[in-house]
Design a protein around this motif. Structure first.
Motif, PDB file in Angstrom:
ATOM      1  N   LEU A 105      33.074 -50.712  24.116  1.00  0.00           N
ATOM      2  CA  LEU A 105      32.124 -50.255  24.735  1.00  0.00           C
ATOM      3  C   LEU A 105      30.752 -50.100  23.883  1.00  0.00           C
ATOM      4  O   LEU A 105      29.517 -50.680  24.194  1.00  0.00           O
ATOM      5  CB  LEU A 105      32.076 -49.092  25.747  1.00  0.00           C
ATOM      6  CG  LEU A 105      30.971 -48.680  26.417  1.00  0.00           C
ATOM      7  CD1 LEU A 105      30.767 -49.514  27.649  1.00  0.00           C
ATOM      8  CD2 LEU A 105      31.224 -47.249  27.249  1.00  0.00           C
ATOM      9  N   GLY A 106      30.984 -49.399  22.838  1.00  0.00           N
ATOM     10  CA  GLY A 106      29.905 -49.278  21.985  1.00  0.00           C
ATOM     11  C   GLY A 106      29.392 -50.796  21.366  1.00  0.00           C
ATOM     12  O   GLY A 106      28.010 -51.092  21.409  1.00  0.00           O
ATOM     13  N   TRP A 107      30.266 -51.608  20.992  1.00  0.00           N
ATOM     14  CA  TRP A 107      29.733 -52.869  20.633  1.00  0.00           C
ATOM     15  C   TRP A 107      29.190 -53.910  21.707  1.00  0.00           C
ATOM     16  O   TRP A 107      28.329 -54.479  21.325  1.00  0.00           O
ATOM     17  CB  TRP A 107      31.157 -53.815  20.094  1.00  0.00           C
ATOM     18  CG  TRP A 107      30.821 -54.797  19.154  1.00  0.00           C
ATOM     19  CD1 TRP A 107      31.268 -56.101  19.434  1.00  0.00           C
ATOM     20  CD2 TRP A 107      30.112 -54.845  17.820  1.00  0.00           C
ATOM     21  NE1 TRP A 107      30.766 -56.909  18.362  1.00  0.00           N
ATOM     22  CE2 TRP A 107      29.937 -56.156  17.528  1.00  0.00           C
ATOM     23  CE3 TRP A 107      29.357 -53.916  17.328  1.00  0.00           C
ATOM     24  CZ2 TRP A 107      29.326 -56.423  16.350  1.00  0.00           C
ATOM     25  CZ3 TRP A 107      28.789 -54.429  16.059  1.00  0.00           C
ATOM     26  CH2 TRP A 107      28.642 -55.425  15.610  1.00  0.00           C
ATOM     27  N   LEU A 108      29.662 -53.540  22.971  1.00  0.00           N
ATOM     28  CA  LEU A 108      29.092 -54.279  23.906  1.00  0.00           C
ATOM     29  C   LEU A 108      27.599 -53.715  24.311  1.00  0.00           C
ATOM     30  O   LEU A 108      26.667 -54.358  24.316  1.00  0.00           O
ATOM     31  CB  LEU A 108      29.803 -53.955  25.323  1.00  0.00           C
ATOM     32  CG  LEU A 108      29.065 -54.525  26.488  1.00  0.00           C
ATOM     33  CD1 LEU A 108      28.737 -55.941  26.713  1.00  0.00           C
ATOM     34  CD2 LEU A 108      29.793 -53.748  27.862  1.00  0.00           C
ATOM     35  N   GLU A 109      27.474 -52.304  23.995  1.00  0.00           N
ATOM     36  CA  GLU A 109      26.151 -51.824  24.215  1.00  0.00           C
ATOM     37  C   GLU A 109      25.198 -52.561  23.128  1.00  0.00           C
ATOM     38  O   GLU A 109      24.084 -52.837  23.281  1.00  0.00           O
ATOM     39  CB  GLU A 109      25.990 -50.429  24.020  1.00  0.00           C
ATOM     40  CG  GLU A 109      26.742 -49.696  25.333  1.00  0.00           C
ATOM     41  CD  GLU A 109      26.011 -49.915  26.587  1.00  0.00           C
ATOM     42  OE1 GLU A 109      24.852 -50.391  26.777  1.00  0.00           O
ATOM     43  OE2 GLU A 109      26.509 -49.350  27.603  1.00  0.00           O
ATOM     44  N   GLN A 131      22.377 -46.051  22.447  1.00  0.00           N
ATOM     45  CA  GLN A 131      23.554 -45.784  23.276  1.00  0.00           C
ATOM     46  C   GLN A 131      24.703 -46.251  22.455  1.00  0.00           C
ATOM     47  O   GLN A 131      25.773 -45.705  22.534  1.00  0.00           O
ATOM     48  CB  GLN A 131      23.449 -46.529  24.668  1.00  0.00           C
ATOM     49  CG  GLN A 131      24.664 -46.556  25.564  1.00  0.00           C
ATOM     50  CD  GLN A 131      24.622 -45.096  26.223  1.00  0.00           C
ATOM     51  OE1 GLN A 131      24.079 -44.068  25.807  1.00  0.00           O
ATOM     52  NE2 GLN A 131      25.289 -44.941  27.182  1.00  0.00           N
ATOM     53  N   ALA A 132      24.718 -47.435  21.806  1.00  0.00           N
ATOM     54  CA  ALA A 132      25.733 -47.996  20.952  1.00  0.00           C
ATOM     55  C   ALA A 132      26.111 -46.830  19.760  1.00  0.00           C
ATOM     56  O   ALA A 132      27.230 -46.667  19.622  1.00  0.00           O
ATOM     57  CB  ALA A 132      25.368 -49.066  20.581  1.00  0.00           C
ATOM     58  N   ARG A 133      25.066 -46.443  19.261  1.00  0.00           N
ATOM     59  CA  ARG A 133      25.158 -45.370  18.066  1.00  0.00           C
ATOM     60  C   ARG A 133      26.050 -44.241  18.887  1.00  0.00           C
ATOM     61  O   ARG A 133      27.002 -43.917  18.112  1.00  0.00           O
ATOM     62  CB  ARG A 133      23.902 -45.176  17.398  1.00  0.00           C
ATOM     63  CG  ARG A 133      24.182 -44.116  16.570  1.00  0.00           C
ATOM     64  CD  ARG A 133      22.749 -43.908  16.022  1.00  0.00           C
ATOM     65  NE  ARG A 133      22.912 -42.632  14.980  1.00  0.00           N
ATOM     66  CZ  ARG A 133      21.813 -42.476  14.009  1.00  0.00           C
ATOM     67  NH1 ARG A 133      20.711 -42.949  14.248  1.00  0.00           N
ATOM     68  NH2 ARG A 133      22.143 -41.364  13.009  1.00  0.00           N
ATOM     69  N   LEU A 178      30.154 -49.319  13.605  1.00  0.00           N
ATOM     70  CA  LEU A 178      29.179 -48.069  13.527  1.00  0.00           C
ATOM     71  C   LEU A 178      28.095 -48.598  12.489  1.00  0.00           C
ATOM     72  O   LEU A 178      26.825 -48.158  12.396  1.00  0.00           O
ATOM     73  CB  LEU A 178      29.618 -46.766  13.366  1.00  0.00           C
ATOM     74  CG  LEU A 178      28.883 -45.605  13.062  1.00  0.00           C
ATOM     75  CD1 LEU A 178      27.745 -45.392  14.348  1.00  0.00           C
ATOM     76  CD2 LEU A 178      29.653 -44.364  13.017  1.00  0.00           C
ATOM     77  N   GLY A 179      28.776 -48.901  11.429  1.00  0.00           N
ATOM     78  CA  GLY A 179      27.760 -49.333  10.219  1.00  0.00           C
ATOM     79  C   GLY A 179      26.848 -50.504  10.405  1.00  0.00           C
ATOM     80  O   GLY A 179      25.493 -50.272  10.149  1.00  0.00           O
ATOM     81  N   GLU A 180      27.316 -51.262  11.237  1.00  0.00           N
ATOM     82  CA  GLU A 180      26.142 -52.300  11.762  1.00  0.00           C
ATOM     83  C   GLU A 180      25.191 -51.864  12.396  1.00  0.00           C
ATOM     84  O   GLU A 180      23.949 -52.375  12.313  1.00  0.00           O
ATOM     85  CB  GLU A 180      27.039 -53.518  12.172  1.00  0.00           C
ATOM     86  CG  GLU A 180      26.046 -54.868  12.429  1.00  0.00           C
ATOM     87  CD  GLU A 180      26.767 -56.268  12.623  1.00  0.00           C
ATOM     88  OE1 GLU A 180      26.070 -57.240  12.925  1.00  0.00           O
ATOM     89  OE2 GLU A 180      27.966 -56.198  12.498  1.00  0.00           O
ATOM     90  N   VAL A 181      25.618 -51.048  13.424  1.00  0.00           N
ATOM     91  CA  VAL A 181      24.460 -50.503  14.269  1.00  0.00           C
ATOM     92  C   VAL A 181      23.560 -49.639  13.496  1.00  0.00           C
ATOM     93  O   VAL A 181      22.325 -49.720  13.720  1.00  0.00           O
ATOM     94  CB  VAL A 181      25.005 -49.550  15.334  1.00  0.00           C
ATOM     95  CG1 VAL A 181      24.122 -49.075  16.172  1.00  0.00           C
ATOM     96  CG2 VAL A 181      26.018 -50.458  16.558  1.00  0.00           C
ATOM     97  N   LEU A 182      24.140 -48.825  12.520  1.00  0.00           N
ATOM     98  CA  LEU A 182      23.104 -48.088  11.951  1.00  0.00           C
ATOM     99  C   LEU A 182      22.278 -48.822  10.834  1.00  0.00           C
ATOM    100  O   LEU A 182      21.076 -48.512  10.793  1.00  0.00           O
ATOM    101  CB  LEU A 182      23.687 -46.933  11.014  1.00  0.00           C
ATOM    102  CG  LEU A 182      24.771 -45.863  11.640  1.00  0.00           C
ATOM    103  CD1 LEU A 182      25.763 -44.992  10.795  1.00  0.00           C
ATOM    104  CD2 LEU A 182      23.735 -44.783  12.313  1.00  0.00           C
ATOM    105  N   TRP A 183      22.800 -49.935  10.252  1.00  0.00           N
ATOM    106  CA  TRP A 183      22.093 -50.777   9.503  1.00  0.00           C
ATOM    107  C   TRP A 183      21.093 -51.429  10.304  1.00  0.00           C
ATOM    108  O   TRP A 183      19.967 -51.660   9.738  1.00  0.00           O
ATOM    109  CB  TRP A 183      23.065 -52.059   8.974  1.00  0.00           C
ATOM    110  CG  TRP A 183      22.699 -52.871   7.976  1.00  0.00           C
ATOM    111  CD1 TRP A 183      21.971 -54.020   8.241  1.00  0.00           C
ATOM    112  CD2 TRP A 183      22.507 -52.625   6.302  1.00  0.00           C
ATOM    113  NE1 TRP A 183      21.406 -54.435   6.916  1.00  0.00           N
ATOM    114  CE2 TRP A 183      21.777 -53.848   5.907  1.00  0.00           C
ATOM    115  CE3 TRP A 183      22.808 -51.697   5.725  1.00  0.00           C
ATOM    116  CZ2 TRP A 183      21.757 -53.837   4.386  1.00  0.00           C
ATOM    117  CZ3 TRP A 183      22.522 -51.507   4.260  1.00  0.00           C
ATOM    118  CH2 TRP A 183      21.923 -52.658   3.630  1.00  0.00           C
TER     119      TRP A 183
END
Length: 586
Positions: free
Chosen positions: A512-516, A524-526, A545-550
């Motif tokens: 779900l996080g990756w979809l967001e 929301q993903a984070r 999670l690392g890619e979202v933060l990046w």
């Protein structure tokens, strides 16, 4: 005419019966002084009646045998004869006759708890549940006050085979009405726990939770309501965990209870919290072996090899002095410890030590697990085909053994990225077992590895049709669509379905996080991915999670998460692909 003539007529069982009733005749009355005439109630006519009953039983006329034995039991009020009559009736599947004998026994001995328990068991077996109230009340009345708590705790076991669990729960509540309302605190807690366990068996989770709450209010230090609450832990029922945690945090508790909570946390993929519970057990009771085993396995999962080895060796030291079981079978926990210690040695490239740990496992039932580890040891040395042959040589005397053997070889091939041979094996396996949803799911994931997303989707759709409640199929397809940024609305529906089937699962939360993230909802993903990683530290979740933060400009946090993920599993394909695509050097 030789003695062989009598062999079919006089069996060993008949001789046993003759001896039994000779014993009964001798024991029926205490011996009188020699000058007194014997007054035994076991006269010759009754003795003949008993023998005739047994002979009728040997002659395949259990009805006549039962009648003779029950009549003799009534005449003598002998407990052993009542039991024998009940035994004959039960062996003949004559439940009503067994109940008749049990009630005659209770009439002869109104204070016999054993006779009363026979009645309770038989009426449940006959599915005459409304008749359980009276024998349950009698059982409690006949039980000494200091034993009533244990007796009440044992009551749910009587209903294990009851067909209508909801009715059973209602009748048990009726039978325990006095104890639920006016009993001692400990007895009231036990009564509510027993009612709650039957409600849980009846799929009445709400009612079971209410029973746990009332039991806890009756006696806050009672363990029964807490154990019931632990069984009810679920994201949809936060009150159950709150009740359990309140008890666990109130002071010293038995390590078995805390370990049960750790197991429930592990079922919910909450590994960090489970580890903390095992650490608390170790601090409280260093000699409690099981906590060291779970702690060691969790440390191994986190790639903390030195602490894992120490914990697992501590477990082995604590368990080894005691026999593993009555028939010599290896203790399940020791087998897991040896396998884990072998894996630690392999990770250190100490193949000799790895094999030495495996050699301690001697039970044939563990052959697949042991040979799988040996095959991995060979594969890690570049001898994959030798490892495969080791697995192929395993016996497959049952369908379960054959299935385990296939799974072991496929897992070995997957681990060493031999996707095409693994795929080919699964194709053949699914031809033989076309409705096996787990094999089909594995085939779909291999199709994805081989770059065949359309085939993967087709197979997963088939799995959904075969097994509509199999959450992994919905999650896998939803994640695949999200990862390829395709049909995101449909991906959301699929992942939502998976979450409904397995609420709280961190891997589905990862999807779900990756979809967001793919939908542009970075904040929301984070939030979702951070929560998932907290519950289940995993290299794949760390990659996402690392890619979202990046992407949000938080580069140092992203690098820290990726390093943590790499420490967990440096070979994770998703993490390696992410670092390569973003040109990151850790």
């Amino acid at each position: 005419m030789g003695l062989d003539y009598y062999d079919p007529m006089i069996s060993k069982q008949r001789f046993a019966a003759l001896l039994l009733f000779a014993f009964l005749a001798a024991q029926a009355q205490p011996r009188q002084p020699e000058e007194s005439a014997p007054t035994s109630s076991m006269d010759s006519a009754l003795f003949y009646q008993l023998l005739l009953g047994e002979l009728n039983l040997q002659g395949n006329d259990p009805g006549a045998a039962f009648s003779l034995l029950l009549d003799a039991a009534r005449k003598t009020s002998d407990t052993r004869l009542f039991k024998r009559a009940i035994e004959i009736a039960l062996q003949s599947r004559a439940g009503e006759s067994a109940l008749q004998a049990a009630r005659a026994w209770r009439q002869a001995e109104p204070n016999s708890r054993e006779a009363n328990r026979y009645i309770l068991q038989i009426v449940i077996a006959l599915n005459r549940l409304p008749e359980v109230v009276d024998p349950i009340k009698r059982e409690i009345k006949l039980t000494p006050a200091d034993e009533r708590e244990d007796v009440i705790n044992s009551l749910p076991r009587y209903f294990a085979r009851a067909s209508n669990k909801k009715q059973a729960a209602s009748l048990l509540e009726q039978a325990l009405a006095d104890q639920l309302q006016a009993g001692s605190a400990a007895v009231a807690a036990a009564a509510w726990t027993s009612v709650g366990r039957l409600r849980l068996d009846a799929k009445d989770s709400k009612g079971a939770l209410e029973a746990a709450r009332k039991g806890h209010l009756a006696q806050p230090r009672a363990e029964g309501p807490v154990l019931l609450a632990l069984l009810l832990i679920d994201p949809a029922r936060p009150q159950a965990e709150a009740l359990a945690r309140k008890y666990l945090e109130s002071g010293q508790v038995r390590p078995e209870l805390r370990l049960e909570y750790a197991r429930r946390l592990l079922e919910g993929q909450r590994t960090k919290e489970a580890f903390e519970q095992t650490r608390m057990i170790n601090d409280q009771d260093p000699g409690f072996a099981e906590a060291w085993l779970i702690r060691g396995i969790l440390e191994l999962e986190n790639n903390a090899l030195e602490p894992a080895e120490q914990s697992l060796k501590r477990y082995v030291d604590l368990m080894s002095p005691s026999p593993s079981s009555r028939d010599g079978e290896q203790n399940r926990g020791l087998v897991q410890a040896y396998l884990s210690l072998s894996l630690i040695a392999e990770k250190r490239s100490d193949m000799r030590a790895a094999n030495e740990w495996l050699s301690r496992i001697t039970n044939p039932q563990d052959a697949v697990r042991v040979q799988s580890r040996r095959a991995n040891l060979l594969a890690s040395q570049g001898r994959l085909e030798e490892g495969r042959k080791l697995l192929q040589a395993l016996p497959e005397r049952t369908p379960e053994q054959a299935r385990a053997k296939i799974n072991a070889e496929i897992q070995l091939l997957r681990e060493y990225k031999q996707y095409q041979p693994a795929y080919d094996m699964l194709v053949q396996a699914t031809r033989n077992l076309p409705d096996d949803h787990e094999l089909l799911y594995d085939l779909a994931t291999l199709a994805e590895k081989l770059g065949r997303p359309e085939e993967m989707e087709r197979i997963l759709r088939n799995v959904m049709a075969l097994k509509p409640d199999y959450a992994h199929s919905y999650n896998a397809l939803g994640y695949s669509l999200a990862d390829r940024a395709l049909r995101l609305d449909e991906a959301r529906e699929l992942i939502a379905k998976a979450m409904a089937l397995m609420p709280g699962d961190p891997y589905i939360a990862d999807s779900l996080g990756w979809l967001e993230f793919r939908s542009g909802n970075k904040a929301q993903a984070r939030r979702i991915l951070e929560e998932a990683f907290k519950k289940r530290p995993d290299a794949e979740i760390a990659a996402h999670l690392g890619e979202v933060l990046w992407s949000m400009g938080e580069r140092e946090k992203a690098l820290a998460i990726w390093r943590e993920g790499s420490a967990l599993n440096a070979a994770n394909e998703t993490l390696l692909e992410t670092l390569k695509r973003l040109d990151i050097k850790l």
